[in-house]
Motif scaffolding. Structure first.
Motif, short mmCIF file in Angstrom:
data_model
loop_
_atom_site.label_atom_id
_atom_site.label_comp_id
_atom_site.label_asym_id
_atom_site.label_seq_id
_atom_site.Cartn_x
_atom_site.Cartn_y
_atom_site.Cartn_z
N GLY A 71 0.84 -1.22 0.00
CA GLY A 71 0.00 0.00 0.00
C GLY A 71 0.86 1.25 0.00
O GLY A 71 2.09 1.17 0.12
N GLU A 72 0.21 2.42 -0.15
CA GLU A 72 0.94 3.70 -0.16
C GLU A 72 0.51 4.55 1.02
O GLU A 72 -0.69 4.67 1.28
CB GLU A 72 0.61 4.47 -1.45
CG GLU A 72 1.66 4.38 -2.50
CD GLU A 72 1.22 4.99 -3.83
OE1 GLU A 72 0.81 6.16 -3.87
OE2 GLU A 72 1.27 4.27 -4.85
N THR A 73 1.46 5.20 1.69
CA THR A 73 1.13 6.05 2.85
C THR A 73 0.09 7.10 2.44
O THR A 73 -0.97 7.22 3.05
CB THR A 73 2.38 6.77 3.39
OG1 THR A 73 3.43 5.84 3.48
CG2 THR A 73 2.12 7.41 4.73
N ILE A 74 0.44 7.89 1.41
CA ILE A 74 -0.52 8.85 0.82
C ILE A 74 -0.55 8.50 -0.66
O ILE A 74 0.47 8.61 -1.34
CB ILE A 74 -0.05 10.31 0.96
CG1 ILE A 74 0.31 10.66 2.41
CG2 ILE A 74 -1.11 11.27 0.42
CD1 ILE A 74 0.95 12.06 2.56
N ALA A 75 -1.71 8.05 -1.12
CA ALA A 75 -1.77 7.53 -2.48
C ALA A 75 -1.66 8.64 -3.52
O ALA A 75 -2.27 9.70 -3.38
CB ALA A 75 -3.07 6.76 -2.68
N ASN A 76 -0.86 8.38 -4.55
CA ASN A 76 -0.73 9.28 -5.70
C ASN A 76 -1.62 8.76 -6.81
O ASN A 76 -1.41 7.63 -7.25
CB ASN A 76 0.74 9.29 -6.17
CG ASN A 76 0.96 10.08 -7.44
OD1 ASN A 76 0.10 10.84 -7.85
ND2 ASN A 76 2.12 9.89 -8.07
N PRO A 77 -2.60 9.48 -7.32
CA PRO A 77 -2.90 10.88 -7.04
C PRO A 77 -4.11 11.08 -6.10
O PRO A 77 -4.48 12.22 -5.85
CB PRO A 77 -3.27 11.42 -8.43
CG PRO A 77 -3.98 10.25 -9.07
CD PRO A 77 -3.37 9.00 -8.48
N ALA A 78 -4.71 10.00 -5.59
CA ALA A 78 -6.00 10.15 -4.89
C ALA A 78 -5.86 10.85 -3.54
O ALA A 78 -6.85 11.32 -2.98
CB ALA A 78 -6.63 8.78 -4.71
N LEU A 79 -4.63 10.90 -2.99
CA LEU A 79 -4.37 11.53 -1.68
C LEU A 79 -5.17 10.85 -0.56
O LEU A 79 -5.61 11.49 0.38
CB LEU A 79 -4.65 13.04 -1.73
CG LEU A 79 -3.83 13.81 -2.79
CD1 LEU A 79 -4.20 15.28 -2.81
CD2 LEU A 79 -2.32 13.66 -2.55
N ILE A 80 -5.33 9.53 -0.71
CA ILE A 80 -5.96 8.72 0.34
C ILE A 80 -4.86 8.31 1.32
O ILE A 80 -3.81 7.81 0.91
CB ILE A 80 -6.63 7.47 -0.28
CG1 ILE A 80 -7.83 7.90 -1.11
CG2 ILE A 80 -7.02 6.46 0.80
CD1 ILE A 80 -8.47 6.78 -1.90
#
Ligand code: PLP
Length: 427
Positions: free
Chosen positions: A149-158
């Protein structure tokens, strides 16, 4: 050392009379007095360098700075963020294996998993990062080898609930891999929340100056491979290409993952960055803490400005009170999130296109996360072949602009946005 000090000091300590800056060892090869000396390196019996396709001293100094920043035990630099993502997963999962991944990740990672790695026989299940515990649980299979997973998703900013994903991964005896590119270790250290492996596109904030493409993989040294030996034969059974050593036994929890990634995968794929690029990356790292603070301060001001601008239809930024991820961001990133914001230009695709035409300071680029403010309007650039309906079905609003706030003076950035927003409405 505190993180600001690590940015400057970690990874390399010159001895008496040695250069203050990390030396650029721009050499493909390393000389040995006897074949036996070199043989020890090939058997992984001694530490050292023999060929820069696998390892280089400059690269390793920079890798250990990033390991120190993340709080990890070992790290490896790669030639791109894509290579880091690929190697981090392929070091654990082979043909016939399965990986659980958040569906909200960088598009390049999604394509790597969903298309290319599927062709290699690895199966992926994508889960909504906000799915229920039951849905997350249902995504695991007996052959699952990792969660990504991504800490802050690019580009959704989740913002990902790292702790929840770590608990789920560990319940199934597999590690959690986190792409920490947008937050950087200055704002979030996923290992403190249970993640086991961290990756980055160092092309973004770590380099921070549009200068070098690169990536890194960091190991927390906490995952007990031998406790799950049946799941990870690559780490827990002898490797014939190194005279039958078993990585998890010989290198322990702290070094097994990165040693295997280097000795097997870097050897075979050769996705190594040049020492010169690592030197440039190190210059970026020296100012990372200062720049991240400024990126976040600027982005906060810009997000608040956009929120109050009559020509803006919506703003997404996890640092804004009221944002869906504000509370979660406060938990994982109390000092700030990142400089990336997305917002809508009132009026739709045409007005957003007009807005882009009038920008003077912000540059139009597909890139994000560096010193220069840059913008992208997917509907008129990367996604221009799609209709409004198709865009919406894919979760991209036709009026959506992705803005990466740089470290210029915030007033200049806001002035530029203000005049372009005004002009957009006159078209
Ligand atoms: N991860 C994230 C979050 C990214 O934004 C990117 C690139 O934009 C990558 C990975 C891939 O990195 P690179 O472009 O350095 O290969």
């Amino acid at each position: 050392m505190k993180k600001e000090t690590k940015c400057i000091e970690a990874g390399y300590t010159p001895k008496n009379g040695e250069p203050r800056m990390i030396p650029i060892i721009q050499s493909t090869t390393f000389k040995y007095d006897t074949s036996a000396d070199m043989g020890k390196l090939f058997d992984l019996e001694a530490e050292g360098y023999f060929y820069t396709r696998l390892q280089n001293p400059t690269n390793d100094m920079v890798a250990s700075k990033i390991a120190a920043l993340e709080g990890g035990t070992a790290a490896m630099l790669t030639s791109s963020g894509q290579a880091a993502t690929f190697i981090s997963v392929f070091n654990l999962a082979n043909a016939g294996d399965h990986v659980v991944a958040s569906s909200s990740i960088y598009g390049g990672s999604f394509n790597l998993f969903n298309v290319t790695m599927r062709k290699m026989g690895i199966d992926f299940t994508f889960v909504d990062p906000d799915c229920s515990d039951e849905e997350l649980e249902a995504a695991f299979k007996p052959n699952t080898k990792a969660v990504f997973g991504e800490t802050i998703a690019n580009p959704a900013l989740i913002v990902l609930d790292i702790e929840r994903f770590a608990v789920a991964a560990h319940k199934h005896g597999v590690p959690l891999i986190i792409d920490n590119t947008f937050a950087t270790p200055i704002n979030c250290r996923p290992f403190e929340w249970g993640a086991d492996i961290v990756t980055h596109s160092t092309t973004k904030y770590m380099d921070g100056h549009d200068a070098t493409v690169g990536g890194v993989i960091v190991d927390s040294g906490k995952f007990d491979w031998m406790a799950h030996a049946d799941k990870f034969p690559g780490l827990c059974t002898p490797d014939d290409s190194y005279h039958g050593i078993t990585y998890a036994e010989k290198f322990g929890k702290e070094k097994a993952f990165i040693t295997k990634a280097t000795a097997q995968l870097m050897r075979d794929f050769g996705a190594i960055p040049s020492p010169m690029n690592c030197y440039i990356l190190n210059l970026g790292l020296e100012s990372l803490a200062v720049r991240m603070q400024r990126h976040c301060e600027n982005a906060q001001k810009v997000a608040e400005f956009l929120q109050s601008n009559p020509n803006v239809s919506y703003v997404t930024y996890p640092g804004l009170p009221g944002d869906k991820y504000y509370e979660r961001a406060r938990k994982y990133m109390p000092d700030g999130t990142c400089g990336v914001i997305s917002f809508g230009v009132k009026g739709g695709r045409k007005t957003a296109e007009e807005f882009m035409k009038h920008l003077k300071l912000a540059i139009i680029a597909t890139h994000v996360a560096d010193a220069h403010t840059c913008v992208l309007h997917p509907a008129s650039s990367t996604h221009r072949q799609m209709t409004d309906e198709e865009l919406l079905a894919g979760g991209v609003r036709p009026d959506m602009v992705r803005l990466s706030v740089g470290i210029e003076n915030a007033d200049d950035i806001m002035d530029d946005l203000r005049q372009a927003l005004e002009a957009s409405q006159k078209a």
